[in-house]
Design a protein around this motif. Structure first.
Motif, short mmCIF file in Angstrom:
data_model
loop_
_atom_site.label_atom_id
_atom_site.label_comp_id
_atom_site.label_asym_id
_atom_site.label_seq_id
_atom_site.Cartn_x
_atom_site.Cartn_y
_atom_site.Cartn_z
N LEU A 236 0.83 -1.21 0.00
CA LEU A 236 0.00 0.00 0.00
C LEU A 236 0.86 1.25 0.00
CD1 LEU A 236 -2.80 -1.03 2.53
CD2 LEU A 236 -2.99 -0.87 0.04
N LEU A 237 1.96 1.23 0.73
CA LEU A 237 2.86 2.38 0.76
C LEU A 237 3.43 2.65 -0.63
CD1 LEU A 237 4.46 4.56 2.30
CD2 LEU A 237 6.20 2.82 2.74
N HIS A 238 3.81 1.60 -1.35
CA HIS A 238 4.38 1.78 -2.67
C HIS A 238 3.34 2.23 -3.68
CE1 HIS A 238 7.94 -1.08 -1.61
NE2 HIS A 238 8.16 0.17 -1.23
N LEU A 239 2.07 1.92 -3.43
CA LEU A 239 1.02 2.44 -4.31
C LEU A 239 0.87 3.95 -4.15
CD1 LEU A 239 -1.83 -0.24 -4.03
CD2 LEU A 239 -0.39 0.26 -6.01
N VAL A 240 1.02 4.43 -2.91
CA VAL A 240 0.88 5.86 -2.65
C VAL A 240 2.18 6.60 -2.99
CG1 VAL A 240 0.39 7.59 -0.89
CG2 VAL A 240 -0.81 5.39 -0.85
N VAL A 241 3.30 6.04 -2.56
CA VAL A 241 4.62 6.65 -2.81
C VAL A 241 5.48 5.60 -3.51
CG1 VAL A 241 6.58 7.87 -1.80
CG2 VAL A 241 4.34 7.98 -0.68
N PRO A 242 5.47 5.57 -4.84
CA PRO A 242 6.20 4.50 -5.56
C PRO A 242 7.69 4.45 -5.26
CG PRO A 242 4.70 5.67 -7.03
CD PRO A 242 4.73 6.45 -5.75
N GLY A 243 8.30 5.58 -4.96
CA GLY A 243 9.74 5.59 -4.74
C GLY A 243 10.16 5.33 -3.31
N ALA A 244 9.21 5.05 -2.44
CA ALA A 244 9.54 4.84 -1.02
C ALA A 244 10.27 3.52 -0.83
CB ALA A 244 8.28 4.88 -0.17
N GLY A 245 11.08 3.48 0.22
CA GLY A 245 11.77 2.25 0.54
C GLY A 245 10.84 1.23 1.18
N SER A 246 11.34 0.02 1.32
CA SER A 246 10.54 -1.05 1.89
C SER A 246 10.41 -0.86 3.40
CB SER A 246 11.16 -2.42 1.58
OG SER A 246 11.17 -2.65 0.19
N ILE A 247 9.25 -1.20 3.92
CA ILE A 247 8.98 -1.14 5.35
C ILE A 247 8.78 -2.56 5.87
CG2 ILE A 247 7.35 -0.39 7.13
CD1 ILE A 247 6.82 2.08 5.58
N SER A 248 9.53 -2.92 6.85
CA SER A 248 9.39 -4.24 7.46
C SER A 248 9.48 -4.10 8.98
CB SER A 248 10.50 -5.18 6.96
OG SER A 248 10.41 -6.43 7.61
N LEU A 249 8.33 -4.25 9.63
CA LEU A 249 8.30 -4.23 11.09
C LEU A 249 8.36 -5.62 11.69
CD1 LEU A 249 5.55 -1.51 11.74
CD2 LEU A 249 8.02 -1.27 12.02
N LEU A 250 8.27 -6.62 10.84
CA LEU A 250 8.28 -7.99 11.36
C LEU A 250 9.61 -8.31 12.03
CD1 LEU A 250 6.46 -10.51 11.46
CD2 LEU A 250 7.56 -11.29 9.36
N TYR A 251 9.55 -9.14 13.07
CA TYR A 251 10.71 -9.53 13.85
C TYR A 251 11.34 -8.32 14.54
CZ TYR A 251 10.13 -13.60 10.86
OH TYR A 251 9.59 -14.66 10.17
N SER A 252 10.48 -7.51 15.13
CA SER A 252 10.94 -6.34 15.88
C SER A 252 10.08 -6.19 17.13
CB SER A 252 10.88 -5.08 15.02
OG SER A 252 9.53 -4.77 14.70
#
Length: 298
Positions: free
Chosen positions: A149-165
């Motif tokens: 969803l983030l990449h749909l709104v901001v295509p150039g944004a980096g990847s977000i991974s909160l898993l294992y945190s």
């Protein structure tokens, strides 16, 4: 005017009432005895044993070394602190979200709409815990739903991974235990007399003042009850830390589970459980004394 002795019921009637009350309470207390206190008593005895007594013909040897685990194994102190942090963060976030939600549920909803909101509130209780946790892995992982969803709104944004945190564990725990806070706060907020709020408003108090001086003190019993219902199981949780935390999800819950299921060291697992129970009781004693003193000052 009738005397006090004539007004009081006869002794035989009081005896029948006492027997009927005891009969009604007996199933509940019998269940608590056999399902709660007896297993706890057995675990308390196990915590003083040197080895697990099952499948061994050796005599039972009692020791207090299991209760010195935090001294002999210093890493357990950090693990316990992580568990307490999870408890504080989860309980605090549930209070910040749950009290306004309960207030909205009580004051801003009526009729069928309130029933629908109630249904949505208790909906997590209707789903399996593992299903809820694994659904969060689909949301929080890199390339998951939130990342897409983030990449749909901001295509150039980096990847977000909160898993294992640590935040991922908190999110899963808040999702699991938030209904407890909402329901306990709702019971407290719904019992507040509307006349008190109207009186505060008629005296010129604005919404923040009404909330701080009228609603919050009267909702405090619900907050305390919800905090107890959340804090105690959270510090002993093991599914959310293990699945959402990965390597960093080492908590007292996972350590205790490993002692019972993998190491087969029931005495150490029991001692760690009762040690954490003692820490929780001390925390509650400190907070209850502070809250009692604050209420007396008020």
């Amino acid at each position: 005017m009738t005397s006090a002795g004539a007004a009081s019921p006869p002794r035989s009637q009081r005896a029948r009432q006492g027997l009927s009350t005891a009969g009604l309470l007996l199933p509940a207390y019998g269940w608590l005895l056999f399902a709660v206190f007896l297993p706890l008593g057995a675990m308390f005895i196990f915590s003083f044993l040197k080895t697990t007594p099952f499948g061994s013909s050796k005599p039972l040897v009692f020791t207090i070394q299991n209760y010195l685990a935090f001294v002999n194994r210093p890493y357990l102190v950090d693990v316990a602190w992580t568990s307490l942090q999870l408890g504080f963060w989860t309980t605090g976030l549930c209070a910040l979200i749950g009290l306004p939600a309960a207030l909205a549920l009580s004051r801003a909803t009526k009729g069928r709409f309130r029933q629908v909101v109630f249904l949505l509130t208790i909906l997590p209780f209707w789903t399996n815990g593992l299903v809820r946790i694994f659904s969060w892995t689909m949301l929080l992982r890199e390339g998951g739903i939130i990342d897409a969803l983030l990449h749909l709104v901001v295509p150039g944004a980096g990847s977000i991974s909160l898993l294992y945190s640590f935040p991922a564990i908190v999110i899963g725990l808040v999702h699991a235990y938030l209904p407890y806070m909402i329901l306990t706060c709702y019971l407290a907020v719904d019992s507040i007399d509307d006349g008190l709020i109207d009186a505060a408003r008629s005296l010129g108090a604005r919404a923040p003042t009404v909330f701080a001086t009228v609603i919050l003190p009267l909702a405090l019993p619900g907050l305390i009850s919800g905090s107890i219902l959340i804090f105690v199981p959270v510090i002993g949780s093991f599914m959310e830390p293990r699945i959402l935390g990965g390597r960093i999800g080492v908590t007292m819950g996972t350590v205790i589970e490993d002692q019972f299921t993998q190491a087969y060291n029931w005495p150490l697992g029991s001692a760690l459980s009762f040690s954490m129970l003692a820490v929780v009781l001390v925390i509650f004693a400190i907070f209850s004394r502070a809250l009692r003193g604050r209420m007396l000052d008020a």
